[in-house]
Design an enzyme around this catalytic site. Structure first.
Site, mmCIF file in Angstrom:
data_model
loop_
_atom_site.group_PDB
_atom_site.id
_atom_site.type_symbol
_atom_site.label_atom_id
_atom_site.label_comp_id
_atom_site.label_asym_id
_atom_site.label_seq_id
_atom_site.Cartn_x
_atom_site.Cartn_y
_atom_site.Cartn_z
ATOM 1 N N GLY A 316 0.825 -1.201 0.000
ATOM 2 C CA GLY A 316 0.000 0.000 0.000
ATOM 3 C C GLY A 316 0.857 1.248 0.000
ATOM 4 O O GLY A 316 1.928 1.264 -0.616
ATOM 5 N N GLU A 317 0.367 2.310 0.637
ATOM 6 C CA GLU A 317 1.055 3.614 0.765
ATOM 7 C C GLU A 317 1.077 4.411 -0.538
ATOM 8 O O GLU A 317 1.372 5.597 -0.528
ATOM 9 C CB GLU A 317 2.522 3.455 1.207
ATOM 10 C CG GLU A 317 2.756 2.782 2.517
ATOM 11 C CD GLU A 317 4.257 2.671 2.837
ATOM 12 O OE1 GLU A 317 5.099 3.103 2.023
ATOM 13 O OE2 GLU A 317 4.585 2.149 3.917
#
Lengths: 356, 356
Positions: A316-317
């Site tokens: 993610g991120e």
């Protein structure tokens, strides 16, 4: 824009009338027609979305939206909730995965506090758009009120409106310990799929925790009874503040005709909420990659997206979005920088041999 | 190195003893273990190949090997043979697809005349290693002599030896009108697969030309009877000068422990020749992408490679290799630039909640 209703009303379908003109330009480049495959598709889509001819990606931003989740009380994550704010500080110092890959792609990372259970001081690269200090525990009640759900989306729209001058492309990203749980709940409700089939291991839980995570999601759906035909209700009851923020970023991008590269599972949950509210946004999306999370495929099907990459990512991120932005840039560089058959003195297909 | 035999004898298997040390470094970065998937694999592999700890990619070269093919007389390509030298000039002027994507990846393109039917003047970015002015028509006899086959491979090794000082990564690429035909012949012979199953449309031929291309490959194999257990014989009888050059680049890279990112169908034919001569080279390869050419999958299976990208590319030149080099760089940047749990003050998995 003042209201979500106005935003949705003002998002336009893409104008496809320039398709032949752009295709002719791609076909005049010194390569067999279509031989750069999806890079050519990306160039085409970017031009159609923006109305530009030979666009150059100069200004790139990844909005990494962060939020906490009351459902972490149920033991759905392998990491403690304190990691959410800790990682926001990591983003601000440039030490997280998304910072590294965004630097390589020439993109800025803007960390967004959509609802972290921590008070941040103002800082460079941080947007504080806090809707609440973490959501309610969805296993016991709604994540947030309907008003908060709308506010979280409008905060995302607001981000795009703040940065949109000269902005060439947007990436989405997320941070929020526990947030694969609401994302699985969202895709389960919206696509009518059993939670077992769309729930994965997130940051890395074991078999027994996975069983309990599925049970938690079932309970959340049973307790809250989200209305699948009302995406705002789904977001309010089983969503998250950062997921609402991402939905807003997607809507804002479509509103202002800026292509938006959607990261993995949580970002796609946000895009799904956006597309249920306004199906026209689908054409503005680029799905960066196929996540390891098993529910991601269902989301992408619903959004009619074929992901660009399949690298077994599950961080993610916005890490996948950073890689996806580079591929969009590859497509645009091909369009802008390659020689044409005539300029390079290269013979075209099925022509007679020519003297050099 | 003076002879192919010496090169092969001096290629060593990779030392896997550092695997745990590198894995521990990857696992100390602020992300769930393994969550960057194949990027982490690439970092691991690069470190194992080179023996380095925190490598940085500074010096990157794509060797784009060009050659002509006598078999174009049989009408196997949609483009006239004159395009081969025309495209070499395009490479030298920086206008081809590989130039554009190499610039984005920060790599230099070295065009290599391995056997183009044209005399080039010396030029910046051009290596003249001509073995002959195009191969013989494989439908009527061998592509080249056994001595020429060995010389083409040694020319590739020589390229690596010339540029290897400070060279961090190598990409391969090809240019040669007609060269999917020998590539299909090579994979057909080496893997014992029917030509129908490994022959595609190259630059874009129609159904009837595809049928005739398959018939040409069958004829080439029947006329030449290449010995599948002798890769040099296969290269000589149904190969190409640029394919030999690429095989040599792969061998040279392995000899000098430089990771080599292999482009699509034609480059992989070269890598296949190299790996049949010296199976240890397989560990030094990174397969950049899955080509549209149907025979590519068989090659990758034989080489035990899983391609990084699947973007429907079928241009060659090293375009996929350029994208692959960027992904290797992503993996190395992750290793070198990401914060660790302790340095960033981020709690690790399954720890108690900590105060910020």
């Amino acid at each position: 824009m003042k209201t979500l209703h106005e935003v949705i009303k003002n998002i336009r379908p893409i104008d496809h009338s320039r398709r032949n003109t752009i295709q002719a330009k791609l076909d005049d480049l010194t390569k067999p027609q279509g031989s750069l495959g999806r890079l050519e598709e990306l160039a085409m889509r970017y031009c159609l979305i923006t109305g530009k001819d030979k666009p150059v990606l100069r200004n790139k931003i990844i909005f990494t939206c962060a939020g906490d989740h009351g459902v972490t009380k149920e033991g759905v994550s392998a990491f403690p909730a304190a990691v959410t704010p800790q990682m926001v500080y990591n983003f601000l110092r440039g030490g997280a995965g998304v910072n590294v890959l965004a630097r390589q792609a020439g993109a800025r990372v803007i960390a967004v506090d959509m609802g972290v259970d921590h008070d941040f001081e103002p800082a460079e690269g941080l947007e504080i758009r806090k809707i609440g200090r973490g959501t309610g525990n969805i296993a016991a009640g709604p994540a947030m009120t309907r008003e908060q759900a709308e506010a979280s989306i409008m905060a995302g729209v607001g981000l795009v409106e703040k940065y949109r001058d000269g902005l060439d492309i947007i990436g989405t990203g997320d941070m929020g310990i526990g947030n694969t749980t609401p994302s699985s709940a969202i895709v389960s409700v919206i696509t009518g799929t059993d939670p077992e089939l769309v729930t994965g291991r997130g940051t890395g839980i074991d078999d027994s925790s996975l069983k309990s995570k599925v049970a938690t999601i079932k309970k959340a759906i049973a307790v809250n009874r989200p209305d699948k035909s009302d995406a705002l209700d789904v977001l309010a009851k089983v969503g998250g503040f950062e997921i609402g923020g991402i939905a807003g970023v997607v809507l804002g991008a479509a509103l202002h005709r800026i292509p938006v590269v959607v990261d993995g599972f949580i970002s796609t949950a946000g895009a799904l909420i956006a597309a249920e509210l306004c199906p026209a946004v689908k054409e503005y999306l680029v799905a960066a990659h196929q996540s390891v999370e098993i529910g991601h495929r269902k989301m992408l099907e619903r959004l009619e997206q074929r992901p660009l990459l399949d690298l077994s990512l599950r961080l993610g991120e916005g890490t996948g979005a950073a890689l996806g932005i580079s591929l969009v840039e590859s497509g645009l560089r091909i369009l802008a920088e390659m020689a044409t058959f005539s300029s390079a003195g290269v013979s075209e297909k099925n022509t007679e041999q020519t003297v050099l």
